[in-house]
Structures are given as structure tokens and as C-alpha cells.
Design a protein around this motif. Sequence first.
Motif, mmCIF file in Angstrom:
data_model
loop_
_atom_site.group_PDB
_atom_site.id
_atom_site.type_symbol
_atom_site.label_atom_id
_atom_site.label_comp_id
_atom_site.label_asym_id
_atom_site.label_seq_id
_atom_site.Cartn_x
_atom_site.Cartn_y
_atom_site.Cartn_z
ATOM 1 N N PRO A 202 2.380 -9.063 2.222
ATOM 2 C CA PRO A 202 4.034 -9.363 2.304
ATOM 3 C C PRO A 202 4.586 -8.243 2.930
ATOM 4 O O PRO A 202 5.987 -8.464 3.489
ATOM 5 N N MET A 203 4.178 -7.112 3.326
ATOM 6 C CA MET A 203 4.841 -6.019 4.069
ATOM 7 C C MET A 203 4.148 -6.042 5.524
ATOM 8 O O MET A 203 4.501 -4.838 6.134
ATOM 9 N N LEU A 204 3.530 -6.850 6.000
ATOM 10 C CA LEU A 204 3.109 -6.811 7.409
ATOM 11 C C LEU A 204 3.912 -6.959 8.409
ATOM 12 O O LEU A 204 3.773 -6.245 9.450
ATOM 13 N N ALA A 205 5.090 -7.716 7.954
ATOM 14 C CA ALA A 205 6.021 -7.969 8.923
ATOM 15 C C ALA A 205 6.920 -6.478 9.348
ATOM 16 O O ALA A 205 7.317 -6.076 10.330
ATOM 17 N N SER A 206 6.953 -5.759 8.047
ATOM 18 C CA SER A 206 7.582 -4.542 8.169
ATOM 19 C C SER A 206 6.849 -3.489 9.111
ATOM 20 O O SER A 206 7.414 -2.697 9.820
ATOM 21 N N SER A 207 5.330 -3.717 8.964
ATOM 22 C CA SER A 207 4.526 -2.760 9.735
ATOM 23 C C SER A 207 4.508 -2.975 11.119
ATOM 24 O O SER A 207 4.341 -2.082 12.108
ATOM 25 N N SER A 208 4.871 -4.295 11.502
ATOM 26 C CA SER A 208 4.705 -4.620 13.001
ATOM 27 C C SER A 208 6.122 -4.061 13.781
ATOM 28 O O SER A 208 6.188 -4.165 15.048
ATOM 29 N N VAL A 209 6.952 -3.370 13.069
ATOM 30 C CA VAL A 209 8.059 -2.940 13.475
ATOM 31 C C VAL A 209 8.194 -1.429 13.315
ATOM 32 O O VAL A 209 9.265 -0.814 13.932
ATOM 33 N N GLY A 210 7.388 -1.046 12.605
ATOM 34 C CA GLY A 210 7.450 0.298 12.412
ATOM 35 C C GLY A 210 8.253 0.982 11.390
ATOM 36 O O GLY A 210 8.377 2.061 10.931
ATOM 37 N N THR A 211 8.940 0.034 10.405
ATOM 38 C CA THR A 211 9.436 0.531 9.184
ATOM 39 C C THR A 211 8.519 0.922 8.098
ATOM 40 O O THR A 211 8.657 2.064 7.668
ATOM 41 N N ILE A 212 7.226 0.373 8.250
ATOM 42 C CA ILE A 212 6.241 0.924 7.440
ATOM 43 C C ILE A 212 5.003 1.257 8.044
ATOM 44 O O ILE A 212 4.719 0.446 9.349
ATOM 45 N N GLU A 213 4.281 2.262 7.967
ATOM 46 C CA GLU A 213 3.015 2.512 8.605
ATOM 47 C C GLU A 213 1.842 1.593 8.301
ATOM 48 O O GLU A 213 2.017 1.383 6.932
ATOM 49 N N PHE A 214 1.074 1.217 8.856
ATOM 50 C CA PHE A 214 -0.360 0.367 8.639
ATOM 51 C C PHE A 214 -0.861 0.781 7.571
ATOM 52 O O PHE A 214 -1.458 0.243 6.379
ATOM 53 N N ARG A 215 -1.192 2.277 7.604
ATOM 54 C CA ARG A 215 -2.029 2.786 6.369
ATOM 55 C C ARG A 215 -1.091 3.109 5.197
ATOM 56 O O ARG A 215 -2.042 3.260 4.216
ATOM 57 N N SER A 216 -0.024 2.752 5.266
ATOM 58 C CA SER A 216 0.771 2.680 3.776
ATOM 59 C C SER A 216 0.524 1.579 2.854
ATOM 60 O O SER A 216 0.851 1.475 1.912
ATOM 61 N N ILE A 217 -0.155 0.491 3.450
ATOM 62 C CA ILE A 217 -0.083 -0.886 2.708
ATOM 63 C C ILE A 217 -1.498 -1.180 2.787
ATOM 64 O O ILE A 217 -1.820 -2.207 2.744
#
Length: 650
Positions: A202-217
Motif C-alpha cells: 500500500p505504500m509503494l506509491a509513496s516510495s516511488s516519489v521519495g516520500t518513503i524509502e524502499f527499505r522502510s517498507i
Amino acid sequence: MISMMRVRMFHACLSVLYFSMIHCNNAFIGFSDASFIVHLKSKNLADPVTPKRIRNNYSTRNMTVWNARKTDVDDYSSIDEDFNRIQTSIWQDMLSNKDDVNVKNFFDTASFLFSKTLDTIEDAYTHLRRLRAEESYIDSKMDLYSAADCLDQWNDEKDPRPKLLVIGSGWAAHALLKIVDSLNTGYRVLCVSRKNYFLFTPMLASSSVGTIEFRSIVEPIRDSNPTISFLEGTVVDIDPMNQSVSIILSTDGDISDDEEKKPQLPSINVPYDVVVYACGVRAGGSGGTKVSGVAPSNCHFLKDVSDALRLRVSVGNLFERASRPGILDYERRRLLHFVVVGGGATGVEYIGELSDFLQDVTSKERKGSYAALAPYTSISLIHGGSEILPQFDKALRDKALASLESKGVQVRLNTRVAAVDNPNSIRIYRKERDGSRQEEKIHCGIIVWAAGTAPVPLTNLLLTKLPMTSRKLSQYGRIPVDRWLRVVGAPAGTFFALGDASMIVSGEGGNNDSVLPQTAQVAAQQGAFIARLLNRKYCLSGDNSSDSFLSPPFNEKAKLGDFVEFLKLRGAVEAKPFRFLNLGLLAFLGGGEALSQIQFGDFKLNEAGSTGFLLWRSVYIVKQVSTRTRLLVLFDWFKCKLFGRDVTRL
């Protein structure tokens, strides 16, 4: 205004609690002598069921008995008999009266929620018991087998325990591995997946723009349950009748789906006693119709970490290209025109994240890195339906549309894609009432496809291995399973299919209970369901069969009269079929706004705007799979708010 905000905050807090600890305390029945009061929440929360309402439906004679006190009469037994008779009559009337509150449906949902709460408590106890035994189990395993060879114990013929093979590492597989008690169930558990991690999609979209880092999810699959074994590889063939799979071992963390490359790689054959198939689906589907040009060479998807990483790099490339000298204005507008196909949750949430990203990096107030390019950015949403987010209620759908349009997103409804010509050109059309259609070509910098999914090649191959009667039950390329998630047509009790790759059928004629949505909720609940079947030591094949369909799994000890086992199973000698508990829906809209639709049976709590955003963030933190990921996500949100999004290209 302040009072309304307090009410909304109160609703949000209640909803977060509902998601984090499912419990049922919504019905209370109390008795006082011969008077009884029912406190019952219904769809009309301001109108509880009370004796006053019930009294209007019954005769004066019955109400005389109703209000009677035992101290006023000499014959206690007669008043008790009358009371019991009237009480039964009242409840039967309430359950059959459609104009009154739907008491039957409410109690059914409340009972189910209470059962799920007990399941959660049981899972927690199992986890704590496993933690105490993990260290001694791992030490004993290292003494008996090679710690580096995960198949050493698996192939030990002297070990009488059956072999449980789990294929996949998504929501269904992760939930199963997290809950299954391999130390107590008597199974040797091996997970095979091309990815050695679980992804919080569910947070993949956030990681695609840098809001969340990939390794955080992401969480390593091995950390989900140290008592299971893991093998990184890709299952390329399954033989349900001989109970074995062929696996190509990974060399770089990924294996191409190109059939021409697979024979060049070595494979191993792994036998099993029970297999759980949880491979999910692939991105790039289009609702059953084939659209020319929908491929990774032309489109971007949002299904895995690699998709989000590729999308993030591509967006950065477009901004750098648009910043080059000598570029004409119309070319800059084309480069910074983002087209998203699909108005479901994935497409809308990506647009919300993308609009926040554009606002951040082009903002003059925050001294964005690309502030000079602000006039050239634009977003288009192409959706084939008449409304976006069709799974939400009407009011929330309208709110989502208004929110996107207020951010400058061009939403084109009832519009379909004719073809994707290349990565920068897409042809669309709007079908008119007279059947005519006129195509339009859109030039853009990037195309994000979020319009559907398709079966993975292994699922298509597996369907060919099943009997024709089973294949006829399949729809949308999904594997038919019974109500206990056993694959129809496979050897009894040896093959289960979960999540997006499966669909439940209930009878010989293929009458479907329902085609469940392809969501993380469904997959995770199905994985937990299978884990509990194993933990409770049900006989998975049942005790008889009718052609392709099996009888319910049962516990042999409880069936033979073991009272302790009966109590452990809470009376469920035969396993109850899988039932999906819809907890609601969430969708991020950008700009500090989100939609939340929380459900309790027929009752829904809908929130939008800032309150929905608070709920969206709170629920996603609660639903993270580990303390580590919760802290990392919170830190990423704080870092993004304080410093903005990182636009460096590494």
C-alpha cells in the motif's frame, strides 16, 4: 466548528483502534427480574432497540406479563414460563422484521468479529510460545543438519513430519508464515520465492516519489519466522498429481519470465506433501481486453520495489531533460506531462503522491529544485468507468474527483486506451452512445499503467495441469478453490491456493460465493486462515469427497471425543469455511487529504479530507509488520516534512 473537529477526531481514534485490535463489545444484554433491556447499536445509531419500542408491537396481555415482578405474584413458575415464551417471540419477531433494525445481520457480524478477536489472541499466544522455543530449536537443528543447506532437513527420509511448501512471499504467504506454529503442528516448512522479502505494497506509491524509502517498507522473509526455511528461487513447474515442483535458483535476486532463458538455467526438483500457492498476479492487465503496447518497454507499473525504483528514476530523468538549454516550451510541457491509466486505488494514490512531489520540487516558497519548471507540469488520469474509485461510496467518490480536479489533474472518465504506441505516446477513445468512436493521441513524458492485473505464467501453467472440470470453474485466469481454499481437482488436502491467484467456488456447477477483490486484506486473511487450520491440526482432506469437492477439514481427536481438544477448537470439530472480513478502504488523495471507509457489517464510517488523512496514516502505521518498519516510516515522514523530497539521481 471546534465541536465538529472533535467529533471527527474521535471518529478517527475509534477507527484506528478498530483496525489495530478487532474486538466486539457493541452488544450488551442485561436482565433485571422480569424486565429486560437490549442495548444494541444498529445502522440507525440514535435509535437503539428498547422495551418501549418492543412494547408497541405486542398485546396488552403480554405487556402485563412483561412488566410483572415476581414479588407481586405467588406462582413464580408460571411467570417464568410466560416470560421465556414472550422473550423467544420477541427475538423471533425482531429477527424477521425487515423494517426494524437488522438484528440478525448485526449479531452475525458481531459474533464473527468476536471469533476473529479470539483468533488474534490465540495467534499472539502461539507467537510468544514460539519465541521461547526458537533458540533451542535452532540449536538442535544445527546439531542434526547442515545449517547452511535448507534442503538437508527437508530431504531427510527419517523425519516423519510432512513437508509444507509455501510458494511466494506476498501478503498471503507472509501471513501464513508469521502465524504458523511449525514447532507444534508437526510440519517442516519451506518457503520458495524469487524475493527474500515481504513488501508493504500500500505504500509503494509513496516510495516511488521519495516520500518513503524502499527499505522502510520491506521485511526479510526469514525474520517473519526463524523456525521456517527459505529458498530464493523461482518455481517454473508444478506437478499436482506427483506432488513436486521444479525450481530455478536465483543468481541475482531476480529471474526473467522469458521462456527462452529458463532452460539455460539449472533447476532442482523439490517434493512436498502439502503446497500453498500464493504467487499473486502481475501488473499490466487491462480488464480482460488486450491493449496493444502495454509492456514494460512502454509503461511503468506499481507492483514491486523494482517498479517503484524504475518509476522514481524515470521521473527524475524527465526533470533533468526538461532543464536542458535549448528545449522549446512545448517540448518541456510534453516531457512533464504525466499520464496515469486507471482510476482505482493504485492510480489515484499515485496521482496524490505525484501531485505532492510536484508541489514540493517546483515550489518557490520551499525553494524547490525545479521551481522554474512549475508552469510546465501537468497530470492526466484516463479511466474507463464513469466514476473513479468505484469500490468507495458515492459521496467519497465525488470527494475524490473534486480533490483531484482542484489540484489541476485532468480527469477523463468513460475513456479507454486503444493502444500504447511508445513510451511517449498513447491513443485513447471515448465510446459514444451510437457506437462510434474517435481516437485521440496524447503525447507525454511518461505513462503509468494502473488499469488491471493478469495471471503470472505459472498460474496459467498450473491450470493446464488440473482436470477439465476444474478448469471450467476458473474465471479471469484464477485458480478455483473450495470454501477451505483447497484447489478443486488436486489430490485431497495437498494443494491450497490463496490471494489474487485464486477464486472461491461453492458447487459442482461453478456457482461462485463471490469473486473476492484482489487486495492485501483478502490475501492476508486467507494466509492466516490456512495457518490456523495447520495449527489446530485439522485433517485437511476431510473424511469423504464428492468428485472434485471435499468435505470440511476436521480434527480427529475432537471427533473421537477428546474434550480438551474440543475446548481448544472452541467447539469447531469441523473447520469453518473461510469468510472475508471487510475492514474498510483507504485511499490517499494528496495535499493532506485521504478517504477512509471503515466498515462494521452494514454500518460504515466515512471520512474524507484531513480527518481521513490522519486515519490513513494512523492505520498504515498500525498495520506495519514490525516495530522496525513502523519507526522507519515515521522517520521518513518527518524527514520529508522537514527537508522535502530528495531528487538526487544515484
